[in-house]
Motif scaffolding. Sequence first.
Motif, PDB file in Angstrom:
ATOM      1  N   PRO A 168      50.461  28.432  51.764  1.00  0.00           N
ATOM      2  CA  PRO A 168      50.209  27.201  52.407  1.00  0.00           C
ATOM      3  C   PRO A 168      48.462  27.051  52.010  1.00  0.00           C
ATOM      4  O   PRO A 168      48.227  26.013  52.042  1.00  0.00           O
ATOM      5  N   HIS A 169      47.799  27.993  52.336  1.00  0.00           N
ATOM      6  CA  HIS A 169      46.391  27.886  52.178  1.00  0.00           C
ATOM      7  C   HIS A 169      45.972  27.338  50.959  1.00  0.00           C
ATOM      8  O   HIS A 169      45.110  26.555  50.477  1.00  0.00           O
ATOM      9  N   ASP A 170      46.679  28.136  49.948  1.00  0.00           N
ATOM     10  CA  ASP A 170      46.365  27.571  48.512  1.00  0.00           C
ATOM     11  C   ASP A 170      46.672  26.231  48.291  1.00  0.00           C
ATOM     12  O   ASP A 170      45.778  25.359  47.590  1.00  0.00           O
ATOM     13  N   ARG A 171      47.637  25.760  48.694  1.00  0.00           N
ATOM     14  CA  ARG A 171      48.477  24.227  48.478  1.00  0.00           C
ATOM     15  C   ARG A 171      47.334  23.355  49.175  1.00  0.00           C
ATOM     16  O   ARG A 171      46.925  22.419  48.784  1.00  0.00           O
ATOM     17  N   PHE A 172      46.709  23.880  50.403  1.00  0.00           N
ATOM     18  CA  PHE A 172      45.917  22.872  51.140  1.00  0.00           C
ATOM     19  C   PHE A 172      44.620  22.992  50.228  1.00  0.00           C
ATOM     20  O   PHE A 172      43.968  21.966  50.106  1.00  0.00           O
ATOM     21  N   ALA A 186      42.922  19.499  48.946  1.00  0.00           N
ATOM     22  CA  ALA A 186      41.494  19.282  49.251  1.00  0.00           C
ATOM     23  C   ALA A 186      40.679  18.904  48.015  1.00  0.00           C
ATOM     24  O   ALA A 186      39.810  17.965  47.949  1.00  0.00           O
ATOM     25  N   ARG A 187      40.730  19.778  47.166  1.00  0.00           N
ATOM     26  CA  ARG A 187      39.999  19.456  45.926  1.00  0.00           C
ATOM     27  C   ARG A 187      40.542  18.364  45.209  1.00  0.00           C
ATOM     28  O   ARG A 187      39.595  17.501  44.797  1.00  0.00           O
ATOM     29  N   PHE A 188      41.747  17.716  45.082  1.00  0.00           N
ATOM     30  CA  PHE A 188      42.148  16.536  44.662  1.00  0.00           C
ATOM     31  C   PHE A 188      41.485  15.444  45.379  1.00  0.00           C
ATOM     32  O   PHE A 188      41.189  14.443  44.916  1.00  0.00           O
TER      33      PHE A 188
END
Length: 58
Positions: A45-49, A53-55
């Motif tokens: 979930p942290h990777d997905r966040f 956020a980068r997007f």
Amino acid sequence: MGLIHDRAADAAVAAVVTTDYPRRPAAASKATADDTARQAIDEAPHDRFRQNARFVHE
């Protein structure tokens, strides 16, 4: 066991396996008993966040 590793090299197959197999109680129990697998599951979930956020900031 090697067959699943060969087929899971394809990201689409790996995604299906990752989402379907934990629905099996014995598979979920074994996966969460493995420290490396549990760490990867907890980190996802942290990777997905971070990706989202980068997007947003681009």
